[in-house]
Write an enzyme that holds these catalytic residues in place. Sequence first.
Site, short mmCIF file in Angstrom:
data_model
loop_
_atom_site.label_atom_id
_atom_site.label_comp_id
_atom_site.label_asym_id
_atom_site.label_seq_id
_atom_site.Cartn_x
_atom_site.Cartn_y
_atom_site.Cartn_z
N ASP A 77 -1.73 16.46 -18.16
CA ASP A 77 -2.05 15.06 -18.43
C ASP A 77 -1.53 14.77 -19.85
O ASP A 77 -2.06 15.28 -20.83
CB ASP A 77 -3.56 14.85 -18.36
N LYS A 136 -3.18 3.12 -20.75
CA LYS A 136 -3.22 3.33 -22.20
C LYS A 136 -1.87 2.98 -22.83
O LYS A 136 -1.45 1.84 -22.81
CB LYS A 136 -3.64 4.77 -22.48
N ARG A 139 0.81 -1.22 0.00
CA ARG A 139 0.00 0.00 0.00
C ARG A 139 0.84 1.27 0.00
O ARG A 139 0.37 2.34 -0.41
CB ARG A 139 -0.96 0.00 1.21
N TYR A 198 -10.90 15.17 -20.24
CA TYR A 198 -11.43 13.81 -20.16
C TYR A 198 -12.64 13.81 -19.23
O TYR A 198 -12.64 14.47 -18.19
CB TYR A 198 -10.33 12.88 -19.65
#
Length: 384
Positions: free
Chosen positions: A177, A202, A51, A105
Site C-alpha cells: 500500500d 488521498k 460496473r 491502517y
Amino acid sequence: MSEPDDRLETRLIHAGEPQPRFGGAVAMPVFQSSTFAIDGDAGYHDLRYIRLNNTPNHLALAEKLAAIEGADAALVTSSGMAAVSTTLLSLLGAGGHLLAQRELYGGTHGFITRDLPRLGITHTFIDAGDPSTWAAALQPSTRVLYVEAISNPLVRIGDLAAAATFARQHGLVSIIDATFATPVNLRPLTLGFDLVLHSATKYLNGHTDIVAGAVVGRAALIETIKHLLDHLGGSLDPHACFLLHRGLKTLALRVRHQSASALALARWLERHPAVAAVHYPGLETHPDHTRARAWFSGFGGVLSFELRGGVEAADRLIARTRLMTHAPSLGGPETLLTRPATASHAGLTPDERQRTGVTEGLLRLCVGLEATEDLIADLERGLE
C-alpha cells in the site's frame, strides 16, 4: 500521447489521454452512461458497462495509473478499502494464509482481523523491519505478503526491498500500500513488488472531493482482481473517474510541496520544548531514515508527534489551531490534524492500539498546500 521514456511529470499529463481526442476536447470528457453498445463478440467481463470498470473514463484513468507506476495494467475501484479487500479476497481464498506487517491502517487491520477469519482466511502479523523473523511465520497455505510503504500513523518504513525479495523466493504475491508515498516519492515495482495499492482518495486525487482506490501491477493479477471486482460491484463512478483523472495531473507539484513543508514542520516541532517526540522519516533521528533516503525521492506529507502534556495537551492544540482542520483523511490542499486513537485507529481496541504504538495522545499532521510559514505560526499559537 506519453512515451515510456517520458519523465513522471509528463506522463501525469499525457498518459492515458484518448487519441484522437473525443470531439477535440483537451480535458477528458465524462461519459455518464451506464451502458454501451456491444461491438462484436465480447465476453461478460469485456462488455462496456460501468460496473465492469471499462467505460472510456475507467480505461483512460487505468492507462495513466499504469504509466506513472511503470506497470503492465491498473484498475480503479470505488474506495481504497475496495482495492484492499478485493485484492486480498481474490488472491487468498478459503484456507489461505496472509503475512502482513503489524502496523497497518485501521480499516485494513480490521478487515484482516475481523472479516477474513469468517471466510476461513488466517493471518500472521510480522515485524516489517526485521526480515530475519519472517520465515518462521510461513505456513504451507501462505499466499500473500502485505506491507505499507509508510505506516500510518507512526510513519515507519519496513525493509521494503527485502519484503519483495522474500515474497519472490517463497512464491508469494507481494503487495504494498503506497498511499502515503505516492509514485512521486516511491516506485515500488522497481523494488520487485507485484502489486501496488492506493487509496486514491488521498494524494492521487488531491482535492478532498471523492473516494476512490487503485490497484496497479502485473496484468495477469490485475485481470484476476478485476473479475472479482466486477462481481462485488466496487466500481468507480465516471464523474469520480473524471475528478481523479484531473487531480493526477498536478500530483508531482502537490506532493513535492507537501513533502518539503512536512520536513520543515517536523524540524520545527523537534526543537519545540512542548513536544516530546516527532515521527517523520525525513528526520535524521527517525529510526528508518536510512531506508527512506535509499528508496524515496521525498519523505511524504504526513508526520506524527506527541506532546509532553499527553491527551489533554493534544486536544488543546487541536482546539486552538486556526488553519488546521480537525478531520480524518489526508492528501488534499487543506492541512488536517487528528488524534489517530479517535479517528483512523478508533476501530482498534486499546490493546491493539498499544501493540502498534498508537498512544492516546499521538497527533497526526497531514500537511496541505498552505504556506509553510503560516502553518508553523499556527502551531506556535496552538502550543502557547
